[in-house]
Design an enzyme around this catalytic site. Structure first.
Site, PDB file in Angstrom:
ATOM      1  N   ASP A  61      34.083  34.774  41.082  1.00  0.00           N
ATOM      2  CA  ASP A  61      34.874  35.579  40.151  1.00  0.00           C
ATOM      3  C   ASP A  61      36.025  34.705  39.649  1.00  0.00           C
ATOM      4  O   ASP A  61      36.885  34.302  40.425  1.00  0.00           O
ATOM      5  CB  ASP A  61      35.403  36.815  40.888  1.00  0.00           C
ATOM      6  CG  ASP A  61      36.279  37.673  40.009  1.00  0.00           C
ATOM      7  OD1 ASP A  61      35.896  37.881  38.854  1.00  0.00           O
ATOM      8  OD2 ASP A  61      37.335  38.113  40.464  1.00  0.00           O
ATOM      9  N   THR A  94      36.468  37.076  33.132  1.00  0.00           N
ATOM     10  CA  THR A  94      37.590  36.231  33.539  1.00  0.00           C
ATOM     11  C   THR A  94      37.247  34.758  33.402  1.00  0.00           C
ATOM     12  O   THR A  94      38.092  33.952  33.037  1.00  0.00           O
ATOM     13  CB  THR A  94      37.960  36.525  34.990  1.00  0.00           C
ATOM     14  OG1 THR A  94      36.761  36.615  35.747  1.00  0.00           O
ATOM     15  CG2 THR A  94      38.701  37.818  35.089  1.00  0.00           C
ATOM     16  N   THR A  95      35.984  34.418  33.697  1.00  0.00           N
ATOM     17  CA  THR A  95      35.587  33.018  33.577  1.00  0.00           C
ATOM     18  C   THR A  95      35.452  32.638  32.105  1.00  0.00           C
ATOM     19  O   THR A  95      35.935  31.600  31.675  1.00  0.00           O
ATOM     20  CB  THR A  95      34.253  32.781  34.294  1.00  0.00           C
ATOM     21  OG1 THR A  95      34.317  33.395  35.575  1.00  0.00           O
ATOM     22  CG2 THR A  95      33.990  31.313  34.478  1.00  0.00           C
ATOM     23  N   ASP A 387      34.259  44.519  39.162  1.00  0.00           N
ATOM     24  CA  ASP A 387      34.098  44.068  37.780  1.00  0.00           C
ATOM     25  C   ASP A 387      33.220  45.039  37.000  1.00  0.00           C
ATOM     26  O   ASP A 387      33.547  45.451  35.897  1.00  0.00           O
ATOM     27  CB  ASP A 387      33.451  42.670  37.729  1.00  0.00           C
ATOM     28  CG  ASP A 387      34.485  41.585  37.981  1.00  0.00           C
ATOM     29  OD1 ASP A 387      35.623  41.948  38.321  1.00  0.00           O
ATOM     30  OD2 ASP A 387      34.165  40.397  37.853  1.00  0.00           O
TER      31      ASP A 387
END
Length: 527
Positions: A61, A94-95, A387
């Site tokens: 994550d 997020t990445t 998520d």
């Protein structure tokens, strides 16, 4: 040379080119760090803390990885921040947001090297981002009216979100769990009502969703194991004063019988307190602190279920879910708000006994029980599920959906390229660079799956020149595939947040032309 002495000793400043270089390098290093975790075939990272006990976290994550890093580079911190914001706002992507910002900077570095001014690059990026967003808006699908279709959209989104996580093996199972949990929320984005309990043992497949609330506690001895139509008093109060505590208090007495008298008085105080509590007309008492044997005995005699040491998370949530409030004084029962539920019973999960509250006031509440091989697996499963829950709850509100698998990036890149052709002047270089940065995302997804990215992206670009194309990268078969057929969807809100945050972050780092570092604090010699 009197001009030199503006800063104190050891404070450094870097100007112009060097400063820009330092910030580019830092930002790109961070982007490269999380780059390998992008996409369904992304790798995981092991984070080991230096503190006591060397806590080990295994995760892919982006936000979790970046949160745990201690970074000295200022530009890198900007990227860490956008990943945090992405995590708080929409929960997923997020990445992607860090990778996109990193790619934008990589392109910007080349442009700066060929003597294009940062402000020109920035205004080009602005135009490109605007154009990319419009391109997405034209392609969104909104099935809010048709509940069946919408539910299948949610399932697809959940499966796509989970496919890059540890849960990808059982993604259908977990997608179903997540969708059910979010559908119960009926449009609120308050994920507090969904409780996740992690119990090692079993495999991930054994995880299940339970309506109601599960408290990770055992029921006290000699107490009713099952209560119907429960009236619950949730409290945070001390129930541990029926004996004289030896330490702390100094009492001089001349015989043991005097001690017994004091203990008797303490016991009476406790009995009064318990009677006040019982006077609320309750049949379940949940306390955050210890309950000693004597009050426990009194509760058991009155047929009241007493639960002690409910941790704070649990107790706050229990109060929220049952519609009660946490009380700490019991003098006037009319001002205390009791919680209600239809049934309280003890259930077994794996080795442990837990208490299950069903039929709670807040109909939206539910508990997801995760099972798994070890704590590391469970922690990562919880992050992945979180998520998915975030994305779904956002999608329920903003029901616009896009296809996934690098398709949106290619759509945007194509439109942005068109724009670059129409734009006169140096800005067009920046706009072109933006489109290259966008198509880096499908490239990285392909690279992480060990595919030949150059060939795939070329094929994909050719596909996208046809009207109404739905092609994206299908990492499972390792070719260009039809995303609509594969059911790979993403939420529009997440994509938009990624696009806008990454552009803004890249702009911010581009504007830097000077880095001033303070002198480190001196330690006094402790002699």
């Amino acid at each position: 040379m009197a001009v030199e002495r503006i800063f104190k000793d050891e404070a450094s400043e870097e100007k112009g080119e060097r400063a820009r270089l330092a910030s580019f390098v830092g930002a790109m290093a961070i982007a490269d760090l999380v780059k390998t975790t992008l996409g369904p075939k992304g790798m995981d990272k092991i984070l080991q803390s230096t503190g006591r006990g060397h806590v080990v976290t295994v995760t892919n994550d982006g936000a979790t990885i970046l949160k745990s890093l201690h970074i000295d580079n200022a530009a890198a911190k900007v990227l860490v921040d956008i990943s945090k914001v992405q995590d708080d706002e929409v929960g997923d992507g997020t990445t992607s947001v860090v990778v996109l910002a990193g790619e934008l900077l990589r392109e910007a570095e080349k442009l700066v090297a060929s003597k294009i001014h940062p402000m020109t690059i920035i205004s080009g990026y602005r135009m490109a981002a605007e154009c990319a967003r419009d391109a997405l808006l034209q392609k969104v699908v909104d099935n809010k009216a048709d509940s069946e279709k919408f539910k299948s959209d949610l399932m697809k989104i959940a499966m796509t979100t989970l496919s890059s996580k540890i849960l990808s093996q059982d993604k259908e199972h977990f997608a179903q769990l997540a969708v059910d949990a979010v559908m119960r929320l009926k449009g609120s984005t308050n994920l507090e009502a969904i409780q996740i309990i992690k119990k090692p043992g079993g495999s991930l497949k054994d995880s299940f969703l339970d309506e109601g609330f599960i408290l990770d506690k055992k029921i006290g001895l000699g107490q009713p194991k099952r209560i119907e139509n429960a009236k619950i008093l949730v409290a945070n109060t001390a129930m541990d004063t029926d004996k004289v505590k030896i330490y702390g208090a100094r009492v001089r007495v001349d015989s043991m019988s005097k001690v017994a008298e004091i203990e008797g008085a303490e016991k009476e105080k406790m009995r009064e307190k318990v009677q006040k509590i019982i006077a609320h007309g309750i049949n379940c008492f949940v306390n955050r602190q210890l309950i000693y044997n004597f009050p426990e005995e009194l509760f058991a005699d009155a047929g009241i279920l007493a639960i002690e040491h409910a941790d704070f998370d649990g107790i706050e949530r229990l109060a929220l879910v049952t519609g009660g409030e946490i009380a700490s004084t019991f003098d006037n029962p009319e001002s205390v708000k009791l919680g209600h539920c239809k049934l309280i019973e003890e259930i077994m999960i794996g080795e442990d006994k837990l208490i299950h509250f069903s039929g709670v006031e807040l109909g939206q509440a539910c508990t997801i029980v995760l099972r798994g091989a070890s704590h590391h697996v469970l922690d990562e499963a919880e992050r992945s599920l979180h998520d998915a829950l975030c994305v779904l709850s956002q999608t329920v509100n903003d029901s616009r959906v896009l296809l996934g698998g690098g398709w949106p990036e290619m759509i945007m890149a194509k439109e942005v390229d068109e724009l670059a052709r129409k734009t006169p002047g140096k800005k067009s270089h920046a706009i072109e660079a933006f489109s290259r940065a966008l198509s880096a995302i499908p490239t990285i997804i392909a690279d992480n799956a060990g595919l030949d990215s150059a060939e795939l992206i070329a094929k994909l670009r050719a596909e996208h020149h046809k009207e109404g194309c739905t092609a994206g990268i299908d990492v499972i078969s390792g070719a260009v595939g039809d995303m609509a057929e594969r059911g790979i969807s993403e939420s529009f809100k997440v994509k938009q947040a990624v696009l806008l945050s990454a552009t803004e972050a890249a702009e911010m780092i581009l504007r830097v032309d000077e880095i001033i570092t303070c002198a480190p604090r001196k330690r006094e010699d402790r002699m």
